[in-house]
Design an enzyme around this catalytic site. Structure first.
Site, PDB file in Angstrom:
ATOM      1  CG  HIS A 306      -2.053   0.945   1.114  1.00  0.00           C
ATOM      2  ND1 HIS A 306      -1.952   2.282   1.394  1.00  0.00           N
ATOM      3  CD2 HIS A 306      -3.311   0.721   0.688  1.00  0.00           C
ATOM      4  CE1 HIS A 306      -3.125   2.840   1.163  1.00  0.00           C
ATOM      5  NE2 HIS A 306      -3.965   1.934   0.736  1.00  0.00           N
ATOM      6  CG  ASP A 364      -8.517  -4.476  -2.470  1.00  0.00           C
ATOM      7  OD1 ASP A 364      -9.707  -4.369  -2.166  1.00  0.00           O
ATOM      8  OD2 ASP A 364      -7.841  -3.557  -2.947  1.00  0.00           O
TER       9      ASP A 364
HETATM   10  N1  CMC Z   1       4.137  -7.485  -4.874  1.00  0.00           N
HETATM   11  C1  CMC Z   1       5.475  -7.449  -5.090  1.00  0.00           C
HETATM   12  N2  CMC Z   1       6.218  -6.343  -4.971  1.00  0.00           N
HETATM   13  C2  CMC Z   1       5.594  -5.209  -4.626  1.00  0.00           C
HETATM   14  C3  CMC Z   1       4.208  -5.157  -4.378  1.00  0.00           C
HETATM   15  C4  CMC Z   1       3.478  -6.357  -4.511  1.00  0.00           C
HETATM   16  N3  CMC Z   1       2.160  -6.378  -4.298  1.00  0.00           N
HETATM   17  N4  CMC Z   1       3.857  -3.899  -4.050  1.00  0.00           N
HETATM   18  C5  CMC Z   1       4.977  -3.171  -4.088  1.00  0.00           C
HETATM   19  N5  CMC Z   1       6.035  -3.952  -4.427  1.00  0.00           N
HETATM   20  C6  CMC Z   1       7.432  -3.530  -4.533  1.00  0.00           C
HETATM   21  C7  CMC Z   1       7.682  -2.780  -5.828  1.00  0.00           C
HETATM   22  O1  CMC Z   1       8.124  -3.634  -6.861  1.00  0.00           O
HETATM   23  C8  CMC Z   1       8.746  -1.797  -5.411  1.00  0.00           C
HETATM   24  O2  CMC Z   1       9.993  -2.459  -5.401  1.00  0.00           O
HETATM   25  P1  CMC Z   1      11.357  -1.647  -5.764  1.00  0.00           P
HETATM   26  O3  CMC Z   1      11.454  -0.560  -4.733  1.00  0.00           O
HETATM   27  O4  CMC Z   1      12.409  -2.690  -5.665  1.00  0.00           O
HETATM   28  O5  CMC Z   1      11.153  -1.118  -7.158  1.00  0.00           O
HETATM   29  C9  CMC Z   1       8.398  -1.464  -3.965  1.00  0.00           C
HETATM   30  O6  CMC Z   1       7.657  -2.604  -3.481  1.00  0.00           O
HETATM   31  C10 CMC Z   1       7.540  -0.212  -3.814  1.00  0.00           C
HETATM   32  O7  CMC Z   1       6.439  -0.337  -4.704  1.00  0.00           O
HETATM   33  P2  CMC Z   1       5.780   0.893  -5.452  1.00  0.00           P
HETATM   34  O8  CMC Z   1       5.059   0.408  -6.655  1.00  0.00           O
HETATM   35  O9  CMC Z   1       6.814   1.971  -5.649  1.00  0.00           O
HETATM   36  O10 CMC Z   1       4.780   1.357  -4.335  1.00  0.00           O
HETATM   37  P3  CMC Z   1       3.501   2.260  -4.552  1.00  0.00           P
HETATM   38  O11 CMC Z   1       3.279   2.942  -3.266  1.00  0.00           O
HETATM   39  O12 CMC Z   1       3.637   3.110  -5.766  1.00  0.00           O
HETATM   40  O13 CMC Z   1       2.344   1.183  -4.866  1.00  0.00           O
HETATM   41  C11 CMC Z   1       0.541  -0.280  -4.639  1.00  0.00           C
HETATM   42  C12 CMC Z   1       1.377   0.813  -3.960  1.00  0.00           C
HETATM   43  C13 CMC Z   1      -0.689  -0.590  -3.767  1.00  0.00           C
HETATM   44  C14 CMC Z   1       0.044   0.214  -6.009  1.00  0.00           C
HETATM   45  C15 CMC Z   1       1.419  -1.564  -4.797  1.00  0.00           C
HETATM   46  O14 CMC Z   1       1.833  -2.040  -3.528  1.00  0.00           O
HETATM   47  C16 CMC Z   1       0.699  -2.666  -5.591  1.00  0.00           C
HETATM   48  O15 CMC Z   1       0.718  -2.641  -6.823  1.00  0.00           O
HETATM   49  N6  CMC Z   1       0.030  -3.631  -4.865  1.00  0.00           N
HETATM   50  C17 CMC Z   1      -0.742  -4.645  -5.540  1.00  0.00           C
HETATM   51  C18 CMC Z   1      -2.106  -4.062  -5.908  1.00  0.00           C
HETATM   52  C19 CMC Z   1      -2.999  -3.877  -4.702  1.00  0.00           C
HETATM   53  O16 CMC Z   1      -3.142  -4.766  -3.869  1.00  0.00           O
HETATM   54  N7  CMC Z   1      -3.668  -2.703  -4.633  1.00  0.00           N
HETATM   55  C20 CMC Z   1      -4.675  -2.409  -3.593  1.00  0.00           C
HETATM   56  C21 CMC Z   1      -4.272  -1.279  -2.702  1.00  0.00           C
HETATM   57  S1  CMC Z   1      -5.361  -1.126  -1.287  1.00  0.00           S
HETATM   58  C22 CMC Z   1      -6.903  -0.721  -1.918  1.00  0.00           C
HETATM   59  C23 CMC Z   1      -6.943   0.524  -2.722  1.00  0.00           C
HETATM   60  O17 CMC Z   1      -6.217   1.490  -2.476  1.00  0.00           O
HETATM   61  O18 CMC Z   1      -7.782   0.609  -3.609  1.00  0.00           O
END
Ligand code: CMC
Length: 430
Positions: A306, A364
C-alpha cells in the site's frame, strides 16, 4: 492551525515558506508562493510528499496502521456502528443522535428507486459488459435525469444529489448484476435496511420469497464501512480534481468510479481473487512469491502493499475476521482459496523481500474470498467497493466545494520535450 516557517535556498536566494500544522500527522510546507518567489516548481510524481488539500474527514497513520473517520477508529465503527451511521458521520462530522439517524435513514431510503427510463441504459449494454463499465456510464447519466440537483452553488441541491447517489448506488449496482445474469431487475424494498435491501435486489427472484440472512447482511454492512473513505487516494483525488472545475456531482462520482476500476486501486480485490484461483494450491505459493520478487517479471502479489500503510492495513484485520464469520455462517468448512490465502500471507510476512519493503496484506486480500462466498461474481467486487466509497467521494467533494479558498486544480510539469522549432512542409521533410 498554528504556523512556523521553513527556509528554502534556491540559487543562493533564501525564501521563507509558511509551515502549517494539522491536528495530527505530518505538518506541511506551504509552497503555493514558491513559483512566484523563485520561478521554480516542485516535482513529486505520484504525490508521495505532497498534500493536495486540507481535510477534516479521514486520517491515516500508515506506519502505525491507524485509520480514523472524523477521529473515530475504524475498528470501533466496524464493530459497533452501521454503514448509514458511518455515512452520516463522514458527511456531517459527528455521529447522529437517534432522531438524526432515523431521519437520515428515512431520507436515504426514500431515494432508492431510479428513474424507470434508466432500465433502457442497461439494455443497451452487451450482457457480458463489465459492471464497472455500466456503473461509470449510469452514474454519469444520472446527471441527465436529475436536473434539479446539479447546481453546485445551491447547498440544498448538493444535499439532494448526495442523498440520491448514496441511495441509488445499490440499486444501480444490483441492476448491473441482474442484467449480467439475465434476471429481471428487483425493485428496492423500503422496509429493509440499506444493506439487506441491496442483498435482496441482487439475489431475490420474482419466482420465490427471499429471506435476507442477517449474518451476511451485517458482514456486508461492515465491509461497506471499511471501504467508506480513505483520505486522498487516487479516486478521491480524481473526484476532487473533476469537482474543482465546477462539474456536476454525478459526473464527478462517475470520474471516481473510472479511476477506482484500475487493478492498482479498487480493481485489486478482483485481481487478488483471480490470483488466488490461479495459484490454486498451497504447494504453488513459492513459485508465485518468486515471480513477485523477480524484477524482470511484472507480476505483483495482488492484495499486498500500500502506498500509505507500511504496517498491517487495519481494514485487512477486520476483513479477515469477517471472512471467517461469513464462511462459518455458510457452512464452508474447507475453502481452498482461503487455505491458499492464509498460507500465502504467512510465507510473505516472513520473506525478507516483503519484510524489507514493508509489504503487508491490504483490504483487498481477503475481501474477494468473502464476497465470492456470499455469491457475488468477481466482476462485481469493485462495484461493491464503488458503492461503499461513494459516500467518501461525496464527503470529500462537499468539503472542497464548501471551502472558500477552493480553486480549479491545475498541476504543472517539468517539460522535457522539444524546444521551439519551425514548421517544415511535407515536401521538405527528409
Ligand atoms: N508485490 C510485489 N512487490 C511489490 C508489491 C506487490 N504487491 N507492491 C509493491 N512492491 C514492490 C515494488 O516492486 C517496489 O519495489 P522496488 O522498490 O524494488 O522497485 C516497492 O515494493 C515499492 O512499490 P511501489 O510500486 O513503488 O509502491 P507504490 O506505493 O507506488 O504502490 C501499490 C502501492 C498498492 C500500487 C502496490 O503495492 C501494488 O501494486 N500492490 C498490488 C495491488 C494492490 O493490492 N492494490 C490495492 C491497494 S489497497 C486498496 C486501494 O487502495 O484501492
Amino acid at each position: 492551525m498554528s504556523s512556523s516557517t521553513s527556509t528554502v535556498t534556491v540559487d543562493n536566494k533564501s525564501v521563507e515558506l509558511p509551515v502549517k500544522e494539522g491536528t495530527i500527522g505530518p505538518s506541511v510546507i506551504d509552497i503555493s508562493k514558491l513559483y512566484g518567489q523563485t520561478g521554480m516548481f516542485t516535482y513529486d510524481p505520484g504525490f508521495t510528499s505532497t498534500a493536495a488539500t486540507e481535510s477534516k474527514i479521514t486520517y491515516i497513520d500508515g506506519d502505525k496502521g491507524i485509520l480514523l473517520y472524523r477521529g473515530y477508529p475504524i475498528d470501533q465503527l466496524a464493530e459497533h456502528g452501521d454503514f448509514l451511521e458511518t455515512c452520516y458521520l463522514l458527511l456531517y462530522g459527528e455521529l447522529p443522535t437517534a432522531a438524526q439517524k432515523a431521519d437520515f435513514d428515512y431520507r436515504v431510503t426514500r431515494h432508492t428507486m431510479v428513474h424507470d427510463q434508466m432500465n433502457r441504459f442497461f439494455t443497451g449494454f452487451r450482457r457480458d459488459a463489465h459492471p464497472m463499465a455500466i456503473m461509470v456510464a449510469c452514474v454519469g447519466a444520472l446527471s441527465a435525469f436529475y436536473h434539479d440537483s446539479t447546481d453546485i452553488s445551491d447547498p440544498h441541491q448538493r444535499m439532494i444529489a448526495s442523498m440520491r447517489m448514496i441511495a441509488k448506488m445499490p440499486t444501480l449496482a444490483a441492476m448491473a448484476y441482474k442484467y449480467s445474469i439475465g434476471q429481471p431487475f428487483v425493485y428496492p424494498q423500503n422496509e429493509l435496511d440499506y444493506t439487506s435491501n441491496f442483498l435482496r435486489m441482487c439475489f431475490a427472484v420474482p419466482a420465490e420469497d427471499y429471506k435476507v440472512n442477517p449474518v451476511l447482511s451485517r458482514a456486508l454492512d461492515r465491509i461497506f464501512i471499511l471501504h467508506a473513505d480513505h483520505e486522498q487516494n487516487a479516486s478521491t483525488s480524481t473526484v476532487r480534481l473533476a469537482g474543482s472545475s465546477g462539474a456536476n456531482p454525478f459526473a464527478c462520482i462517475a470520474a471516481g468510479i473510472a479511476c477506482l476500476w484500475g487493478p492498482a486501486h479498487g480493481g485489486a480485490n478482483e485481481a487478488a481473487l483471480k490470483m488466488l484461483e490461479e495459484i490454486g494450491t498451497p504447494d504453488r505459493i513459492p513459485e508465485y512469491i518468486a515471480k513477485a520478487k523477480d524484477k524482470n517479471d511484472p507480476f505483483r502479489l495482488m492484495g499486498f502493499g500500500h502506498r500509505v500503510y507500511k504496517n498491517y492495513d487495519p481494514r485487512a484485520r477486520i476483513m479477515q475476521k469477517t471472512t471467517h464469520e461469513v464462511l462459518n455462517e455458510l457452512g464452508i468448512k474447507d475453502d481452498p482459496l482461503l487455505d491458499v490465502a492464509v498460507e500465502l500471507e504467512q510465507i510473505a510476512l516472513k520473506d525478507d523481500y516483503f519484510v524489507e519493503k514493508k509489504l503487508y496484506p491490504n483490504i483487498d486480500f481477503y475481501s474477494g474470498i468473502t464476497l465470492k462466498a456470499m455469491g457475488f461474481p468477481t466482476s462485481m467486487f469493485t462495484v461493491l467497493f464503488a458503492l461503499a466509497r461513494t459516500v467518501g467521494w461525496i464527503a470529500q467533494w462537499s468539503e472542497m466545494i464548501e471551502d472558500p479558498s477552493q480553486r480549479i486544480g491545475r498541476p504543472r510539469q517539468l517539460y522535457t520535450g522539444e524546444t521551439e522549432r519551425d514548421y517544415v512542409t511535407v515536401a521538405q521533410r527528409g
